[in-house]
Each structure stands twice: as structure tokens, then as C-alpha cells.
Scaffold this active site. Structure first.
Site, short mmCIF file in Angstrom:
data_model
loop_
_atom_site.label_atom_id
_atom_site.label_comp_id
_atom_site.label_asym_id
_atom_site.label_seq_id
_atom_site.Cartn_x
_atom_site.Cartn_y
_atom_site.Cartn_z
N TYR A 292 4.48 -4.72 -15.24
CA TYR A 292 5.44 -3.63 -14.62
C TYR A 292 6.77 -3.82 -15.61
O TYR A 292 7.20 -2.88 -15.46
CB TYR A 292 6.09 -4.56 -13.64
CG TYR A 292 7.27 -4.92 -12.70
CD1 TYR A 292 7.13 -3.54 -11.40
CD2 TYR A 292 8.69 -4.25 -13.52
CE1 TYR A 292 8.43 -3.33 -10.61
CE2 TYR A 292 9.78 -3.91 -12.76
CZ TYR A 292 10.08 -2.75 -11.23
OH TYR A 292 10.72 -2.27 -10.88
N GLU B 201 8.09 4.92 -5.27
CA GLU B 201 7.46 4.00 -6.48
C GLU B 201 7.56 4.19 -7.61
O GLU B 201 7.75 4.94 -7.88
CB GLU B 201 6.32 3.47 -5.49
CG GLU B 201 5.84 2.10 -5.62
CD GLU B 201 6.70 1.94 -4.27
OE1 GLU B 201 6.93 0.81 -3.85
OE2 GLU B 201 5.83 1.51 -3.17
N HIS B 202 8.50 2.40 -8.04
CA HIS B 202 8.87 2.91 -9.58
C HIS B 202 9.75 4.20 -9.80
O HIS B 202 9.48 4.62 -10.01
CB HIS B 202 7.90 3.24 -10.28
CG HIS B 202 6.57 1.72 -10.28
ND1 HIS B 202 6.72 1.22 -11.00
CD2 HIS B 202 5.60 1.19 -9.56
CE1 HIS B 202 6.32 0.08 -11.00
NE2 HIS B 202 5.15 -0.12 -10.04
N ASP C 7 14.84 -3.72 -3.82
CA ASP C 7 14.17 -4.78 -3.03
C ASP C 7 15.35 -5.45 -2.52
O ASP C 7 15.38 -5.76 -1.48
CB ASP C 7 13.32 -5.89 -3.55
CG ASP C 7 12.19 -5.05 -3.85
OD1 ASP C 7 11.73 -3.83 -3.43
OD2 ASP C 7 11.22 -5.84 -5.06
N GLY D 218 3.33 -7.35 -2.47
CA GLY D 218 4.50 -5.88 -2.79
C GLY D 218 5.86 -6.12 -1.47
O GLY D 218 6.19 -5.05 -1.02
N GLU E 1 17.39 -11.66 -10.49
CA GLU E 1 16.01 -12.19 -11.35
C GLU E 1 15.43 -10.78 -12.06
O GLU E 1 14.90 -11.92 -13.39
CB GLU E 1 15.41 -10.92 -10.09
CG GLU E 1 14.65 -11.60 -8.42
CD GLU E 1 13.48 -11.29 -7.75
OE1 GLU E 1 12.45 -10.55 -8.53
OE2 GLU E 1 14.59 -10.35 -6.71
N SER F 173 10.12 -11.97 -3.06
CA SER F 173 11.08 -13.20 -3.85
C SER F 173 12.57 -11.70 -3.52
O SER F 173 13.54 -12.92 -3.57
CB SER F 173 10.51 -12.61 -5.29
OG SER F 173 10.70 -11.41 -5.59
C1 GLA Z 1 8.67 -4.47 -7.14
C2 GLA Z 1 10.10 -3.89 -7.63
C3 GLA Z 1 11.22 -2.86 -7.51
C4 GLA Z 1 10.32 -1.52 -7.74
C5 GLA Z 1 8.88 -1.65 -6.73
C6 GLA Z 1 8.36 -0.73 -7.42
O1 GLA Z 1 8.89 -4.15 -5.82
O2 GLA Z 1 11.06 -5.25 -8.16
O3 GLA Z 1 12.48 -2.60 -7.75
O4 GLA Z 1 10.59 -1.13 -9.43
O5 GLA Z 1 8.97 -2.43 -8.03
O6 GLA Z 1 8.17 0.45 -6.51
#
Ligand code: GLA
Length: 355
Positions: free
Chosen positions: A214, A30-31, A165, A117, A153, A121
């Protein structure tokens, strides 16, 4: 109602095509997708259906089962802040990718929660781009579609998201996790072993990726990378890693998370391949702790739900997605699932079972 039914009801004719785009759950990593790291998403059954057809003028008319009315937007319009922005911008992007410059009618039916999450989108944007291309039988490869969807986006919506995503929606297949190296976009498909059950619950808290938090995390990562001279935090070498430990908070924690999360994801892919569920679960737990303590993107409610999930029998549990709300993913031995679900529902009445 199906997308086809909504299209018929809204535009008074049958759609020319119907496409599906599934949501995804990120199992770990994540991230890290904007820090050159490895991510591990897998599709979920919840999805969008997109029904589409050409329409007369230079406009995109969009209907959705989630919002009342039809939003009809001229090609020349910019971002409005309305729900239809994603589909509208995706339709314009499809023209850049080779779809004819013709008006479109689009109806979207979704059972994918937004702001959870689960990539609603990205599913909208990838799905509409694909639908618009399919209408004129234009073939564009999946990675180019994912890149174009990310650009929508980043540039139109104004969310500086990474590419996980969009790649997951465009490329992932059920029953497999997509090990995606975001520094090269190389992907490997790893089968999820029989008997592994990843359950997804919605915490009850929703967030918007464009609320600034974010973007702030992303900025902090960029600052940390610059400060230690790393091109990508996830690829820091030993000298840069030592420099990370010498940073002041909050940059130290942000960079520590990016580096450790990437390493955990590499280990998680190995655990997945080896069928080591206990090991995978432990890495999920560590990932959550890192998001809570170093990256600071969890919430007290989600922390409590993650803990309760483990106490109720999960081998591992963590928040998934961008954070500040959304969903928890847990690895559960199937025979424990009923008791696990009952325990969570009893303690957290706001929880919804998603996958
Ligand atoms: C969102 C963003 C992704 C990613 C996640 C965290 O879903 O769209 O690109 O950074 O957060 O892992």
C-alpha cells in the site's frame, strides 16, 4: 459474546458505556483518497461493539473476542506490533482530544473480518476514541474524530492510509452512500435507491495494509504527481494529463488509475442519483479493470471472482478496499441474488458472504 458480556467476564463489573462502530464497503473510488479524489463508501451491518469504563492506573487494559487474554498497556508504551495497538493508540488519542488522563478498561466484540478491506481498523480506532470521549461526556465533532483516527494509523501504526475509512466509519449512515471529496472533506449523502443491492463477499484472501505494498502505491502516486507538476493526481489538468501519458511504467498506470477512477466516481454519483443501475454497474467493472491493469492491486483469485460474479448476474463487480486480497462488492438485482450466491459458492468454496 457481546462486548458488555466480555467486559463483565474480563473485568468483573459492568461497563460504563457501550458504543458501536460499523464497517464500510467502498462502492467506487479506490486509491484516490490520498490523491485528492472522490470516494463513495457506505456502511455495512458488520460492526464492532466497544464496552468501556475507567480503570485505576495510567494503563489501558484491552480484551477482544478475537484474541485470547487481556493486554494491559502503560500509557508510556509505544507500538508493540500486537493486536491491541489500534485500541491502545486510540485511547491515548482520545486524551489528546480532551478525555481525562485516566486508566481505561476496554472490551471489543467484533463480527467484522480483519484485513478484508472493510475498515475494521478504522472502526476500532474511531470506536475507541468515541467510547473514551463518551465516558467523560466530551463532545468532539465527527470530522475531528476521523482526522484523529487517521493520525493514529499514520503516526502510531505506520500505515500511510488516506482518510476515507475513518470518515466513512464516523459519518456514513445505512441506506446512504457518502460522496466524500477528499481534497476538501466536503461530503454529500446520496440515498441508495430501493431495489439496489450491493452484496459483499470475502474472497478468502487476507492482506495487511502495513506489508509495504500500500505504501509503495502511495509513493508511486506522489512521484507521478511530482513528475507532471500536479498537486493532486485526481485534479490533473489537460496539460498534466498529457504528461501522465508520457510517463514510464509503472508511474503512468498508477497516475492513469487515480485520474480515471476519480472521474468514474463522479459519474457513479450521477448514476446513483439518477437511479441508473446499469450505468453504475459498468463503472464498477471499469474500476476493477483499472485496479487490475493500471494500479495492479488485484489478485488472480479476486479477478476470477469478479468475473464469475458478473457471469452469475451482477450488473457490476469490483474489488473493494486497499487490495491484494479482501472483498468483492457486486451490484445485484435482488431477484437474481439467490442464483448468484449459489453460483459463486459452488465455484469458490473459500468465499464468505459478508453483506
Ligand atoms: C485502504 C485505506 C484507505 C484507501 C483505500 C483504497 O482502505 O485505508 O485510505 O486508500 O485503502 O481506496
Amino acid at each position: 459474546m457481546s462486548a458488555s458480556g466480555l467486559f463483565q467476564e474480563t473485568f468483573g463489573r459492568a461497563p460504563a458505556i457501550v458504543m458501536r462502530a460499523h464497517g464500510r464497503v467502498n462502492l467506487i473510488g479506490e486509491h484516490v483518497d490520498y490523491n485528492g479524489g472522490l470516494v463513495l463508501p457506505t456502511p455495512i451491518a458488520r460492526r464492532l461493539e466497544i464496552a468501556a469504563g475507567f480503570a485505576g492506573e495510567d494503563r489501558v487494559a484491552i480484551a477482544s473476542n478475537r484474541f485470547a487474554g487481556v493486554d494491559s498497556r502503560a500509557f508510556v508504551e509505544g507500538r508493540s506490533g500486537r493486536w491491541s495497538d489500534y485500541a491502545f493508540a486510540a485511547a491515548l488519542k482520545a486524551i489528546e482530544l480532551g478525555a481525562p488522563r485516566r486508566g481505561l478498561a476496554i472490551a471489543i466484540a467484533s463480527d467484522l473480518p480483519e484485513g478484508a478491506g472493510l475498515s475494521s481498523s478504522a472502526a476500532t480506532v474511531v470506536g475507541v476514541i468515541r467510547a473514551a470521549l463518551a465516558l467523560s461526556a466530551r463532545e468532539v465533532d465527527d470530522v475531528s474524530i476521523a482526522r484523529a483516527a487517521q493520525a493514529v494509523e499514520n503516526d502510531f501504526i505506520g500505515v500511510p492510509c488516506g482518510i476515507m475509512d475513518q470518515m466513512a466509519v464516523a459519518l456514513a449512515r445505512p441506506g446512504e452512500a457518502l460522496a466524500l471529496d477528499t481534497s476538501t472533506l466536503a461530503c454529500e449523502r446520496v440515498a441508495i435507491p430501493a431495489g439496489w443491492r450491493f452484496a459483499v463477499i470475502h474472497s478468502g484472501e487476507t492482506r495487511a495494509l502495513n506489508d509495504g505494498r500500500y505504501a509503495l502505491r502511495r509513493l508511486e502516486c506522489e512521484r507521478a504527481a511530482r513528475a507532471v507538476g500536479a498537486e493532486a493526481l485526481c485534479r490533473a489538468d489537460a496539460r498534466q494529463e498529457a504528461a501522465i501519458e508520457a510517463l514510464a511504467p509503472p508511474l503512468r498506470g498508477r497516475a492513469r488509475h487515480a485520474l480515471s477512477e476519480h472521474r468514474r466516481t463522479v459519474a457513479a454519483v450521477a448514476a446513483l442519483r439518477a437511479g441508473n443501475a446499469a450505468g453504475f454497474g459498468r463503472l464498477m467493472d471499469e474500476s476493477h479493470a483499472s485496479m487490475r491493469d493500471d494500479f495492479e492491486v488485484t489478485t488472480p483469485l479476486i479477478d476470477a471472482e469478479v468475473e464469475a460474479s458478473r457471469a452469475a448476474g451482477a450488473l457490476g463487480a469490483r474489488m473493494t478496499g486497499g487490495g491484494f486480497g479482501g472483498c468483492v462488492v457486486s451490484l445485484i438485482p435482488p431477484e437474481r441474488e439467490e442464483g448468484w450466491a449459489a453460483a459463486l459458492a459452488a465455484r469458490f468454496p473459500g468465499v464468505r458472504f459478508i453483506a
